[in-house]
Design an enzyme around this catalytic site. Structure first.
Site, PDB file in Angstrom:
ATOM      1  N   GLU A 211       0.831  -1.215   0.000  1.00  0.00           N
ATOM      2  CA  GLU A 211       0.000   0.000   0.000  1.00  0.00           C
ATOM      3  C   GLU A 211       0.860   1.257   0.000  1.00  0.00           C
ATOM      4  O   GLU A 211       2.073   1.209   0.188  1.00  0.00           O
ATOM      5  CB  GLU A 211      -0.898   0.028   1.248  1.00  0.00           C
TER       6      GLU A 211
ATOM      7  N   ASN B 124      -9.587   5.649   2.843  1.00  0.00           N
ATOM      8  CA  ASN B 124      -8.546   5.348   1.858  1.00  0.00           C
ATOM      9  C   ASN B 124      -8.031   6.599   1.166  1.00  0.00           C
ATOM     10  O   ASN B 124      -7.676   7.564   1.822  1.00  0.00           O
ATOM     11  CB  ASN B 124      -9.051   4.287   0.875  1.00  0.00           C
TER      12      ASN B 124
ATOM     13  N   ASP C   9      -9.620   2.482  -4.115  1.00  0.00           N
ATOM     14  CA  ASP C   9      -8.684   2.351  -3.000  1.00  0.00           C
ATOM     15  C   ASP C   9      -7.845   3.626  -2.925  1.00  0.00           C
ATOM     16  O   ASP C   9      -8.379   4.699  -2.713  1.00  0.00           O
ATOM     17  CB  ASP C   9      -7.842   1.082  -3.197  1.00  0.00           C
TER      18      ASP C   9
END
Length: 280
Positions: free
Chosen positions: A16, A144, A191
């Site tokens: 991420e 997010n 996301d």
């Protein structure tokens, strides 16, 4: 056809938060569930990996040196002088830090979520350079992607289960207002995001196997198909900020693609904007 290449071959459970560190000319990214902060220097291929005390949702460069990290129980600083220290600690059982972003004014915007992703269990807060925290959105599910237009007057935000990209106006107090929908996502879940020099929003689609680019008026104008099902976030990097780096995940997949968990890159995808370091 858009060329998608492998920047870092890795088996991250939940890669991420790619962030280009302009000062060090390197990419910073995390494996949330692996409790690791990674760096990658594309010019020489050098990599580093640092194990963190807790699950780490994001790591960003700090103006004073080192990194600031959004951990399970709050925000901490890692540097070569003091090592590790908490900047803002807020322990909520069953909750962890998730994505984070540095605003044009140097403040850190930190998202949280419950491990079970329960609606309303997460937050979005602004952490000032002096460590003062203010919750701005107090009832989200999976906080997010967060980003700003090149002029800093618009803020984009994603609460993934809503399947929307939202946009706010940013006032002189640097706080967002007038929330509205920029775009609805019809495949996968939005996301992480980044905003390019044209003011367009690039978003990674979890379970959508693609990155999409939306214009400032919400029109979809580009899709980059990926070999992996779960891209998580994207960021422009490289010396001229034209390469799009994409983090990916393999968690929850019975038969993940061999590149799931790696960092992908699309050379020459567009033109990014230099990201500020956290001013704290």
């Amino acid at each position: 056809m858009t060329a998608v290449e492998v920047a870092v071959r890795e088996r991250a459970a939940l890669g991420e938060g790619p962030t280009w560190d302009s000062r060090e000319q390197r990419l910073i990214w995390v494996d949330i569930l692996g409790s690791r902060i990674h760096t990658y220097d594309p010019s020489g291929g050098r990599r580093t990996v640092m194990v963190t005390e807790q699950h780490v949702g994001a790591a960003k460069p700090r103006a004073g040196g080192g990194l600031v990290a959004n951990l399970r129980d709050g925000v901490a600083v890692y540097d070569g002088i003091d090592g590790f220290r908490w900047l803002h600690r807020e322990v909520v059982p069953g909750r962890r830090g998730n994505d984070a972003a540095v605003a044009p004014d140097g403040a850190l915007w930190i998202g949280t979520m419950r491990y079970d992703e329960a609606p309303g269990g997460g937050t979005l807060s602004r952490l000032a350079p002096d460590g003062t925290a203010r919750t701005v959105l107090g009832s989200v599910a999976v906080s997010n992607g967060t980003g700003w237009s090149p002029d800093g007057r618009l803020m984009y935000y994603i609460d993934s289960p809503t399947r929307r990209i939202d946009v706010f106006d940013v006032g002189d107090d640097q706080l967002p207002a007038n929330r509205r929908q920029l775009a609805a996502i019809d495949e996968g879940f939005p996301d992480g995001l980044t905003v390019d020099a044209d003011g367009c929003v690039w978003v990674a689609l979890w379970d959508g196997g693609a990155v999409r680019r939306y214009t400032p008026d919400g029109r979809l104008d580009r899709v980059i198909e990926l070999p992996v099902l779960r891209p998580t976030a994207c960021a422009f990097g490289g010396a001229d900020l034209t390469d799009l780096y994409i983090t990916t995940a393999r968690t929850g997949l019975e038969a993940p693609h061999p590149l799931s968990g790696s960092v992908l890159v699309v050379p020459g995808a567009g033109k990014g904007v230099a990201q500020p370091a956290f001013a704290g």
